[in-house]
Design a protein around this motif. Structure first.
Motif: not given
Length: 248
Positions: A151-159, A224-234
């Motif tokens: 269980r986590h805060d998935f803000t980084t991995f959230r659209s 917890r920051d979308r800016q930390a996302l490296g890549l969004n797979a297609p």
């Protein structure tokens, strides 16, 4: 009025997504149009999950309420006839209780993401897998993935367009394995945020390429920051595999 549960298989390539859209074709529209052709009714289709444009399904569960008296097998056969040539098939049709709901009764969802790890262009799997020509270390990807389980805060991995009220989710399983020249990522949870699986896969691919350290997955999660996302797979590599329900 009878509630029918349908199991759908579909190729998401020509659709704007599962949910009905005003700007293009959707799986929901195709199924509802087929129901109307069979019954003359404007029945609404409710689904276990929502898939984006280009995302596929091996066994999406949906339901609709229909007044016409018809046997499940006959309904399935008739819907498959009227769904053609859309790449949607009804694999199973069953009568369920009036309080059974494809979305709200669902207790778990499973996804598969396929990466074609080869240099040659895709032919048979075009639009059905994400092609990554660089060699991928699937074992490193699997080790890194375990930081996301729980269980986590998935803000980084959230659209940024996600409509969920909370970024908190419990990821039950995230497994990475090599299958020949493909790398498969399997994810299971009660529910997912918008783009969560594709975002996790994109960052794991960076680990597999050696562009990210294994520990960067956990660091991105903690940010917890979308800016930390490296890549969004297609979208084309993602498949809705299964919906789980009590008693099944």
């Amino acid at each position: 009025m009878t509630r029918f549960a349908l199991t759908l298989e579909f190729d998401g390539t020509p659709f704007m997504g599962l949910q009905r859209q005003s700007h293009g074709p959707s799986v929901q529209q195709a199924v509802e149009d087929a129901i109307h052709a069979v019954t003359g009714e404007n029945a609404v289709m409710h689904a276990a999950g929502r898939t984006d444009a280009g995302v596929h399904a091996l066994a999406m569960r949906v339901h609709s309420d229909i007044e016409k008296q018809i046997e499940p097998f006959r309904l399935m056969e008739a819907l498959n006839y009227h769904l053609r040539p859309a790449p949607v098939a009804v694999l199973d049709c069953a009568v369920v209780a009036d309080d059974w709901h494809a979305r709200f009764s669902c207790t778990g969802r499973e996804y598969l993401y396929r990466i074609a790890n080869r240099r040659a262009p895709l032919t048979l799997d075009l639009n059905r897998a994400w092609q990554v020509p660089q060699p991928l270390d699937a074992e490193a990807m699997h080790r890194a993935a375990q930081a996301l389980v729980g269980r986590h805060d998935f803000t980084t991995f959230r659209s940024v367009h996600c409509q969920s009220q909370s970024p908190l989710k419990t990821l039950d399983r995230l497994e990475v394995e090599r299958v020949g020249e493909e790398v498969h990522i399997r994810a299971a949870a009660r529910s997912f945020l918008h783009h969560q699986v594709r975002s996790m896969v994109g960052c794991l691919a960076l680990v597999g390429m050696g562009r990210w350290r294994e520990t960067q997955i956990g660091e991105a999660l903690a940010a917890r920051d979308r800016q930390a996302l490296g890549l969004n797979a297609p979208s084309e590599g993602l498949y809705f595999v299964k919906a789980l329900y009590p008693g099944e």
